[in-house]
Write an enzyme that holds these catalytic residues in place. Sequence first.
Site, PDB file in Angstrom:
ATOM      1  N   GLU A 164      30.231  29.590  47.954  1.00 13.37           N
ATOM      2  CA  GLU A 164      30.755  29.144  46.645  1.00 13.37           C
ATOM      3  C   GLU A 164      32.177  28.569  46.758  1.00 13.37           C
ATOM      4  O   GLU A 164      32.510  27.589  46.109  1.00 13.37           O
ATOM      5  CB  GLU A 164      30.743  30.383  45.731  1.00 13.37           C
ATOM      6  N   GLY A 201      32.261  41.309  37.965  1.00  9.48           N
ATOM      7  CA  GLY A 201      30.838  41.010  38.116  1.00  9.48           C
ATOM      8  C   GLY A 201      30.033  42.260  38.449  1.00  9.48           C
ATOM      9  O   GLY A 201      30.529  43.141  39.146  1.00  9.48           O
ATOM     10  N   ASP A 250      30.951  40.366  46.735  1.00  8.12           N
ATOM     11  CA  ASP A 250      31.614  39.407  47.641  1.00  8.12           C
ATOM     12  C   ASP A 250      32.024  40.050  48.964  1.00  8.12           C
ATOM     13  O   ASP A 250      32.285  39.353  49.937  1.00  8.12           O
ATOM     14  CB  ASP A 250      32.867  38.824  46.981  1.00  8.12           C
ATOM     15  N   ARG A 276      35.809  41.166  32.023  1.00  5.48           N
ATOM     16  CA  ARG A 276      36.882  40.743  32.926  1.00  5.48           C
ATOM     17  C   ARG A 276      38.276  40.887  32.310  1.00  5.48           C
ATOM     18  O   ARG A 276      39.242  40.334  32.822  1.00  5.48           O
ATOM     19  CB  ARG A 276      36.636  39.308  33.403  1.00  5.48           C
ATOM     20  N   LYS A 308      34.134  48.076  44.407  1.00  4.09           N
ATOM     21  CA  LYS A 308      32.922  47.331  44.036  1.00  4.09           C
ATOM     22  C   LYS A 308      33.131  45.828  44.202  1.00  4.09           C
ATOM     23  O   LYS A 308      34.190  45.328  43.865  1.00  4.09           O
ATOM     24  CB  LYS A 308      32.610  47.601  42.555  1.00  4.09           C
ATOM     25  N   THR A 309      32.250  45.120  44.755  1.00  2.00           N
ATOM     26  CA  THR A 309      32.081  43.666  44.634  1.00  2.00           C
ATOM     27  C   THR A 309      31.042  43.193  45.631  1.00  2.00           C
ATOM     28  O   THR A 309      31.070  43.577  46.813  1.00  2.00           O
ATOM     29  CB  THR A 309      33.376  42.833  44.826  1.00  2.00           C
ATOM     30  N   ASP A 351      41.349  43.114  42.078  1.00  2.77           N
ATOM     31  CA  ASP A 351      42.223  43.007  40.905  1.00  2.77           C
ATOM     32  C   ASP A 351      42.190  44.266  40.048  1.00  2.77           C
ATOM     33  O   ASP A 351      43.222  44.759  39.598  1.00  2.77           O
ATOM     34  CB  ASP A 351      41.750  41.833  40.025  1.00  2.77           C
TER      35      ASP A 351
HETATM   36  P1  FBP Z   1      33.657  40.440  41.311  1.00  2.00           P
HETATM   37  O1  FBP Z   1      34.738  40.063  42.278  1.00  2.00           O
HETATM   38  O2  FBP Z   1      34.147  40.794  39.973  1.00  2.00           O
HETATM   39  O3  FBP Z   1      32.771  41.505  41.883  1.00  2.00           O
HETATM   40  O4  FBP Z   1      32.718  39.183  41.094  1.00  2.00           O
HETATM   41  C1  FBP Z   1      32.328  38.394  42.132  1.00  2.00           C
HETATM   42  C2  FBP Z   1      31.427  37.262  41.726  1.00  2.00           C
HETATM   43  O5  FBP Z   1      30.110  37.614  42.009  1.00  2.00           O
HETATM   44  C3  FBP Z   1      31.876  35.994  42.463  1.00  2.00           C
HETATM   45  O6  FBP Z   1      31.188  35.782  43.633  1.00  2.00           O
HETATM   46  C4  FBP Z   1      31.683  34.913  41.432  1.00  2.00           C
HETATM   47  O7  FBP Z   1      32.621  33.882  41.568  1.00  2.00           O
HETATM   48  C5  FBP Z   1      31.938  35.624  40.154  1.00  2.00           C
HETATM   49  O8  FBP Z   1      31.503  36.946  40.356  1.00  2.00           O
HETATM   50  C6  FBP Z   1      31.257  34.984  38.977  1.00  2.00           C
HETATM   51  O9  FBP Z   1      31.262  35.899  37.922  1.00  2.00           O
HETATM   52  P2  FBP Z   1      31.022  35.610  36.396  1.00  2.00           P
HETATM   53  O10 FBP Z   1      30.341  34.290  36.267  1.00  2.00           O
HETATM   54  O11 FBP Z   1      30.173  36.753  35.971  1.00  2.00           O
HETATM   55  O12 FBP Z   1      32.361  35.680  35.757  1.00  2.00           O
END
Ligand code: FBP
Length: 524
Positions: A299, A69, A193, A133, A190-191, A164
């Site tokens: 979430e 993300g 979250d 992803r 990065k994230t 990951d």
């Molecule tokens: P990352 O761990 O890749 O940074 O993404 C986190 C996030 O924002 C989560 O909170 C959410 O579940 C997910 O991305 C949703 O991502 P997408 O709908 O873009 O696949």
Amino acid sequence: MHSGESKLSKHPTKSPLEKKRLDYEVPVFPILKNIQNAYWKDEGKYIKLLAHETQHSPPLRVGVMFSGGPAAGGLNVLWGLYKGLKDIHSESALIGFLDGAGGFLEDRQIEITDKEIAEIKNQGGFTLLGTGRTKIETEGQMRQALEVVKKNRLQGLVFVGGDDTNTNAYHLSKYLEKEKARCSVVGIPKTIDGDLKGGGIEASFGFDTATKTYSSMIGNLNKDALSAKKYWFFVKLMGRSASHVTLECALQTKPNLAFISEEVQKKKITFKKIVEMVAKTVIERAEAGKNYGTTLIPEGLIEACSDMKAMIDACNTLKKEGKSAKDLTGEEKELFDSLPPAIQKQLQKDLDPHGNMQLSLVSTDQLIAEMVEEKVKDKKGVEFKVVPIFYGYDGRCALPSNFDATYCYNLGMIASILVRDRKTGFMASVKGLDQPVGEWSGIAIPIENMMSQEERHGKLKSVIAKALVDLKGKPFKEFSKKRDKWKIEDHYESPGPIQYDDEASIGFSKTLTLGLEQKKSSFF
Ligand code: FBP
């Protein structure tokens, strides 16, 4: 070599604020001002940048990609990396791979030059390169990666991603070493979250901007609740496994209710119980003459509830066997059948590339709202009008806060020095993030030190474990000490939008989570 068209050209316009942000001069910690004097000192658990005598390096060719993300500040990682490489040698080249690891494996790329950098400084999103992803996991993908590295004569590969991505970056670094590819693999944490931290990583980038963005909007909802006095706002917040985002937003805005998935899981609280807890507060507030309020819902909450988790796991297993929720039995079937049809549909969507249900697409806010409504509808004095809201995508690509803009630029520069010095399997990091930038130190963590064994698809694998909310940590303790007071009394706070100008005070403020966590004595 395939070359990709720069996506920038499709977005040539900028708002006045975006233009102004191009000119924001990002500060760096002192050693980065003269990168040629920087060298790595081994500190045991990590390596640290110190200044020494000047070293000259030949030009470097480095590839970079985003993964997962988006998170605010990513473009400044590119800028810092580019600046570092050019400081090392003016003929160094930075290759940006498009759309994440998928584009890298297909060698879809652009060369990042002064022209691109001039457009991306301090901007939001992962627009220049895009993201994806796709994971580099299998032996075949490793071989493909090796080919792309050789074809492009890369001395370095920088992965900007979460747990990951960095796990896979580590495995790739080992593979490239085994194949004698002499290409350093470096990770950037990065994230939004916030669940990639610990072991020397104080914060993942993007968390600061995302939580400030959501908190600004939640603060507005708080004021609306208190003004119109007729709505309950049920706000679902991103954060699939960890509830750091919800915890930070709760600390910033003081809602009437906020759930933390880690606590729910530890106390084995069922979804039914959550609904009862919300309904009880709705009734108690109505008795106090308050038919309004705000509730924050992470979430991952539905997966943290034991009853829902069992049902979701059963749905996932059936999906993997090519069956559907119709084949559920027992308590799982009973629970599934009790859910509104819209939610049932969301629970049956395709799994994500990690084999998980896409929780960001499940309207937990709506679900809790409907179930609470059922419980309170006949109660005297209760007028329950609820507005379900989801904040997630809204904060991932915001213009980065000064904190994220600066942190990312510095991380990018650190990554360039790691490549120059042939350090592979490291994650770039900054120590002392709660201090002024002048006191930051550049460090790098061997990713291997962050690994633990986890079962993935029935097999044990070395992975970076997600950093969940520590229920004994200062941020959670602070929240649990205060939350009862927030329930009926209104202590709402409105932090307002991100500030860019007031550098000395609000403009460079960090998250409350970071401030509270750094108060603890030990760094690791
Ligand atoms: P990352 O761990 O890749 O940074 O993404 C986190 C996030 O924002 C989560 O909170 C959410 O579940 C997910 O991305 C949703 O991502 P997408 O709908 O873009 O696949």
